[in-house]
Each structure stands twice: as structure tokens, then as C-alpha cells.
Design an enzyme around this catalytic site. Structure first.
Site, PDB file in Angstrom:
ATOM      1  N   ASN A 147      25.020  13.190  36.261  1.00  0.00           N
ATOM      2  CA  ASN A 147      24.273  11.994  36.603  1.00  0.00           C
ATOM      3  C   ASN A 147      24.202  11.375  34.996  1.00  0.00           C
ATOM      4  OD1 ASN A 147      22.704   9.909  37.853  1.00  0.00           O
ATOM      5  ND2 ASN A 147      21.008  11.180  38.091  1.00  0.00           N
ATOM      6  N   GLU A 157      23.337  13.994  32.519  1.00  0.00           N
ATOM      7  CA  GLU A 157      22.605  15.393  33.133  1.00  0.00           C
ATOM      8  C   GLU A 157      23.903  15.897  33.999  1.00  0.00           C
ATOM      9  OE1 GLU A 157      18.454  13.637  34.109  1.00  0.00           O
ATOM     10  OE2 GLU A 157      19.768  13.892  35.567  1.00  0.00           O
ATOM     11  N   ARG A 165      27.474  18.269  39.679  1.00  0.00           N
ATOM     12  CA  ARG A 165      27.596  16.924  39.618  1.00  0.00           C
ATOM     13  C   ARG A 165      27.079  16.250  38.304  1.00  0.00           C
ATOM     14  NH1 ARG A 165      22.934  13.388  41.037  1.00  0.00           N
ATOM     15  NH2 ARG A 165      24.443  11.625  41.041  1.00  0.00           N
TER      16      ARG A 165
END
Lengths: 346, 317
Positions: free
Chosen positions: A225, A265, A223
Site C-alpha cells: 500500500n 507499506e 500486499r
């Protein structure tokens, strides 16, 4: 593939810079004009050639300087590495995963040779050659997790799975967005997410945990961020707060484009086979607002996302003091054009 | 789910009801390492029917040359174990999943009490290797009908070095669970695998004695989201898609060439949610995304993991 490794710094004179190619492959995280937390997890499948998703662990032009910055941070504060005793099997799992993937994906830079349990690792960019016995930590200069973690961009946390949750029981953390490994070591999933606003009400945490408890070997996930950081600084840790937090006051209409960096991130999660632990990788990409504005599509979208960002998120991400300069500066690029779904550049 | 192609390298009759299979990777490469207590799901193609049965890995986790599973013939089962017994021979090719561990040892336990009934011994055989590797304190209590029908007793006696306790039903030997679980030191974990009455008895005894819930473990297998085949009608696209038993609805829709949005493919992110227009048998919800009331209403389905219990489903796609 041939990379030109930059000679640059992430502290003091902040000589870090992105080449045009690095900007083009920057993992811009906003597909829509609005942002809120969601379970934005997807399979960590091989992505497009040249993208940050092409390989298991992305190695880019910042590799050598970033590893050097990491060694400086670890030297100043050895507490950035921690591993509880029951994580030794997971440490070897991590070393094997990283060496195998990097040697396979970047044969021109890394080589792994196995002769039974006796392994030889060659890292050409960092000029490292070591022969060691897999499973015998005394044959390496550091514990296996620290040894390999020092040769990779980004931070890594090893999560032990027990009691129906995940515990952060080991970590090598030198490029964190204001969280402390020393504080979080041994904490459970619910505990270390405690300070994040909104996620409990949204049910995001429980759903994500259930998904991760079922994470399977050979099916890693990822994912994105994001936050913002003043100057291209990797080590924005609570331990060094006095060294970097003050820089927020330097942001004004003239400096904002250079000083403020979008910090993305790329978070990856892998199930480890022997230990049944999980690796949580947090790889940081930095691009100044001027870098972002190379692609007007990104500048327009970033403007809209920031303009209606929830105040709790602005505060949690530590952007309150300078956030209005970001919005004002980005406004010059936003002509109101309707943007189709997607985070790609022009 | 990614699969591994294996060939059957050896078949051994351990008892008249139990067969032991040695599986090696088809291309001769090493198999992925695993942790004690892991299982694989074996896919068997039996003329028009597909069986997918989970079996515990019972070899040493450090031996990646081969996986070992043992199968007890279950006459009343859906047929997978009968297929394994009657049809699977040396040289045959099978598809297996990567190992999954839903029965893992607690690394912080001070002591481990392992309780096995019959074929339920298999996950403990790999766990013992992990326990021995870290010199952990453990006891293995193994109950079976009779010594003639008990599998691997000699092998276990050698491995466990005095930590094996056997109980033969034919000799009126029973595990006194209350006695066993009453006097364990703080920080002990208990693990059970066996016939369902035995599992229930261990869980109940431990709970009644005040054991913490996190210290009580029983074997669970991953249930691949498979079920009965059905047809899904895509209202907007105007086509009908067959969803076979071993495929998810999302996979079947994608295979039919219809672009369906998806992200996590595990029932948590909510991206693939579809509006249900009609159903003749209700929805089997396997996701963690929809709320309980949304699940009851049957107005939405997450096609990555969920299915219909009926024969036909109409969705807005």
C-alpha cells in the site's frame, strides 16, 4: 550479510537517509501507469536475494534507529500499545513466529535458544539478552507482543477471527499513516475500513476478507500500500496531528524533492497456530522524491500515476495541499517513453 | 497447499469401527502447534486413486510431538476410511496438510455448550484442552449408540471433571435439545459435530429459540479444490493439458510449462482469469471474484480454484 545500521532520526532534525543500496531495494509499488485499489494480495514467498521479500521480516539499515524512534513514541504515548485480554495466546504465537524467523534469517544478529519452555533471546544490535518462560508473561519485562513488537521495524495488529469477520483486538502502532490504534481497537474489518473511499463499490473489501478468513498457517500473504509523507516521519498519527500536518504547507517548487516522501507499506498477514488469530504487519519504507528520481524509470511512472490519480484518493491520502508540486516536479523526468509492466528500477 | 510428511507411530482399535492413529513428523521434529477444533487433510495414495480426507485433530494442542486422529470406518464412503482401516499400518508414510481451523471456539463466549454425536466427538477432544487452559465454563453433551460402541468415554470422564453428559441410544437416552438450549445464559455459544440429522436439529432448535447466528457453530472442513480429472486445451498455445483430480487447473498449466498469470492463488484477486471458449459440462466456480451473473454465463474461469464439471475445456491462453 553485514548491515551498517544508520544513526538517524525520524523527527525533529529528520536526519533519516537512504543509502544507494536501500534506494535500489525500495519496494516501489507501481507496475503500471495507473493506480486504483485492487485485491493485490500474493503469497508472502521468499523473494530475490537482497530484496525486501528475501526474509519473513525484513531487517535493514534503519533497524536500530527505527526501534529507538518506536520506544520514544511509546514512552510519550503508552496508548500506542493495546491488547484485549483474550489475545494472550495470540501474543505468544506472535513472539514465537518473530523470534523463530529472525533468528533463522539473521543468525549474526539474533539467537533463540530453547530449553524446554525456558527460552533465551539474544538481540545483538539492540544489546538485549533475556531468559524467560514461554507462556508465562511475568517472566518478560513487557507483555510478549509488546516485548517483541518493540524489537521489530513496522507496526503489528493481531486480528481475532470470530462471527465471520476479523477484529483488531491488539496492536503496537507507532509508524502509522494517520490512523489511530486507540480508535480502532476492537473494531471489525468492515468498521476499520469504513473511511476508505471506493473500496466498497469495487467489492474489494468483501473479497479480501473471504480470502483472509481462509488464510492458512505456513502460507502467509502480502500486499503493498502507499501514501506520501512530508519529511521522513514514522509517527504520522492522528494523536500527533498538530506536530506534522502543518509541514504540508512547507512544500513548494524548491522543497518538494526533499520534503515529500513516497511512503510504501509492505503489509504481511500470517495465520497464528495456537490462537487461530492473524498477524497483520505494516512495515513502512520511506524514500524522498529525489531518492525515487535516482531511477528515471520510477520517476516517469510515479509522475503518470500521480497525474491521473482519482481526486478522492488524493484527498483520502491527505495530499491535496501539495499534490500539484509533486506532479510538476516529477514532470521534468517524464519524456513520454513507453514503460513495460513491472515495478523494478533500471 | 504446503504439506507435512508424517509417519504412523501407532494404530489402536478403539472400537470395532473406530481406529486411532498417532502421527509423528518423518524427521522426528516437532509438528506445528494448532488450536482446538483444527483438522488436517490426509492424502492417501491407493493404487492409481488419491483420497484426500479431512480428520479432526483430537490430541492436546500443546503436545507437538504427535498429531492424533480417529477414523470411523464408513462402508458407503468413497474409500478413504476403508483405506485408513485396512491399509494404514505402523511405520507407513503419509502426507498431511498443515492444521486448518474452521471450527474454532469463540474467545469471548461466556459459556460453551459442546454437542457431539458418535465420531463427531473428535474435534471437541482438542477444544476441551483449550477450554481448560483458560478455565472456561463449558458442558460436553456426547450422544452415541451404546456404551460398547462409544469411543473415549473413560478418557473424557477423567478430563471433563463432571462436565461430561453421556446419552446412549441403546438405553433410550436422548439429548433434549430444547430443554438444553432454552435456559442458557446470555453470551453462550453452542457447537455441534455429528451425523447430519443431529447437526440440523441443533441448528434449527437454536435458531427457533432465538439464538444469534454468530453463537451457533457446526464443524466445517476445508474442501481442497479437487474434483474429477479433465483435459484443458490451450487454444493459443495449441497444447492440451491433463488436469489430475488432486491438482488445480493453474498448477497443471504451469507444470506443462505454459506461463499463466496469477497472484493470490485463492480465487479473489482476478489476475489468473481465463476466457472460456468451449466447455462440454459447465464450470464449477469456487472463486469469490466473478459475479453471480458472470458465473452463470460460463465465459470466464479462475483456474487457481475452479474446474469444469465436464471432460474437456477450451480456454484462450
Amino acid at each position: 550479510m553485514q548491515l551498517n545500521f544508520n544513526d538517524e532520526s525520524f523527527r525533529d532534525d529528520y536526519s533519516y537517509k537512504n543509502s544507494p543500496e536501500a534506494i535500489k531495494r525500495f519496494p516501489f509499488p507501481f507496475s503500471e501507469d495507473h493506480y486504483m485499489y485492487s485485491v493485490n494480495i500474493e503469497p508472502h514467498a521468499k523473494g530475490a536475494k537482497g530484496s525486501v521479500y528475501e526474509y519473513t521480516f525484513d531487517v535493514d539499515e534503519h533497524y536500530v534507529s527505527e526501534c529507538l524512534d518506536k520506544s520514544v513514541t511509546l514512552e510519550q504515548d503508552p496508548g500506542r500499545y493495546a491488547a484485549l485480554p483474550h489475545m494472550m495466546t495470540a501474543q505468544w504465537d506472535f513472539l514465537e513466529l518473530a523470534m523463530t524467523a529472525m533468528a533463522n534469517d539473521y543468525p549474526e544478529y539474533f539467537t533463540l535458544t530453547k530449553n524446554g519452555n525456558v527460552w533465551t533471546w539474544k538481540n545483538r544490535p539492540l544489546e538485549i539478552i533475556d531468559t524467560f518462560t514461554f507462556g508465562d508473561a511475568t517472566t518478560l519485562p513487557y507483555e510478549p507482543f509488546e516485548y517483541m513488537g518493540r524489537q521489530m521495524q513496522g507496526d503489528f495488529v493481531l486480528l481475532d477471527q470470530r462471527d465471520g469477520t476479523l477484529y483488531a483486538d491488539a496492536g503496537i502502532v507507532t509508524s502509522q499513516a494517520d490512523w489511530s490504534l486507540a480508535f480502532n481497537t476492537g473494531m471489525s474489518w468492515q468498521e476499520w475500513h469504513g473511511p476508505v473511499p471506493k473500496v466498497t463499490e469495487l467489492g474489494v473489501l468483501d473479497r479480501a476478507l473471504k480470502y483472509l478468513l481462509n488464510l492458512q498457517v505456513a502460507n502467509p500473504v502480502r500486499r503493498l500500500n502507499w501514501t506520501m509523507t512530508i519529511n521522513p516521519r514514522l509517527d504520522t498519527s492522528p494523536e500527533n496531528y498538530p506536530l506534522w500536518a502543518i509541514d504540508r504547507k512547507k512544500v513548494n517548487d524548491e522543497t518538494v524533492g526533499d520534503l515529500v516522501n513516497l511512503r510504501v507499506e509492505l503489509q504481511t498477514l500470517f495465520r497464528l497456530p495456537r490462537s487461530n488469530a492473524i498477524v497483520f504487519g505494516i512495515r513502512c519504507y520511506l524514500a524522498s522524491l529525489k531518492d525515487i528520481a535516482t531511477y528515471p524509470r520510477w520517476a516517469k511512472r510515479l509522475h503518470r500515476v500521480q497525474k491521473d490519480l482519482h481526486p478522492d484518493l488524493i484527498e483520502y491520502k491527505g495530499m491535496t495541499t501539495y499534490h500539484r508540486y509533486v506532479i510538476d516536479w516529477l514532470a521534468q523526468f517524464d519524456d513520454g517513453e513507453v514503460l513495460e509492466y513491472g515495478a523494478h528500477p533500471e | 497447499m504446503s504439506t507435512i510428511n508424517v509417519k504412523v507411530a501407532a494404530v489402536e482399535e478403539v472400537t470395532p469401527l473406530i481406529k486411532h492413529f498417532r502421527l509423528e513428523s518423518e524427521d522426528g521434529a516437532d509438528l506445528p502447534p494448532f488450536s482446538g477444533g483444527s483438522h488436517i487433510v490426509v492424502t492417501m495414495d491407493a493404487e492409481g486413486r488419491t483420497y484426500r480426507n479431512p480428520y479432526s485433530l483430537m490430541g492436546s494442542p500443546s503436545d507437538t510431538r504427535a498429531y492424533h486422529i480417529s477414523v470411523r470406518r464408513q462402508e458407503s464412503s468413497r474409500g478413504g476410511s476403508v483405506f485408513m482401516h485396512e491399509r494404514v499400518q505402523v511405520g507407513m508414510r503419509l502426507k498431511i496438510t498443515h492444521p486448518v481451523n474452521l471450527f474454532s471456539l469463540s474467545k469471548l463466549a461466556h459459556k460453551h455448550i459442546l454437542i457431539a454425536g458418535g465420531i463427531g466427538i473428535t474435534p471437541f477432544m482438542s477444544q476441551i484442552e483449550d477450554l481448560k487452559a483458560v478455565d472456561a465454563d463449558y458442558e460436553l453433551h456426547y450422544a452415541f449408540r451404546s456404551y460398547e460402541q462409544a469411543a473415549f468415554v473413560n478418557e473424557l470422564e477423567e478430563k471433563c471433571e463432571g462436565k461430561l453428559y453421556c446419552y446412549a441410544d441403546s438405553q433410550n437416552e436422548r439429548i433434549d435439545l430444547t430443554e438444553l438450549l432454552r435456559h442458557q445464559p446470555l453470551g453462550t455459544h453452542v457447537y455441534v459435530c455429528g451425523p447430519s440429522p443431529m447437526v440440523v436439529a441443533v441448528l434449527e432448535t437454536a435458531r427457533n429459540l432465538g439464538w444469534p447466528e454468530n453463537n451457533i457453530h457446526h464443524e466445517e472442513f476445508s474442501a481442497p479444490p479437487v474434483g474429477e480429472p479433465f483435459k484443458v486445451q490451450l487454444a493459443r498455445s495449441g497444447i492440451e493439458v491433463e488436469v489430475p483430480a488432486e491438482m488445480s487447473m493453474l498448477e497443471a498449466i504451469e507444470e506443462a510449462g505454459v506461463a499463466a498469470d496469477s497472484l493470490c492463488r485463492g480465487g479473489v484477486c482476478g489476475r489468473c482469469e481465463l476466457t472460456v471458449l468451449e466447455t462440454d459440462g459447465g464450470i464449477q466456480h469456487h472463486d469469490h471474484y466473478l459475479s453471480d451473473s458472470e458465473k452463470v454465463s460460463c465465459r470466464s474461469i479462475m483456474p487457481c480454484v475452479s474446474r469444469t464439471k465436464g471432460k474437456r475445456l477450451v480456454v484462450d491462453l
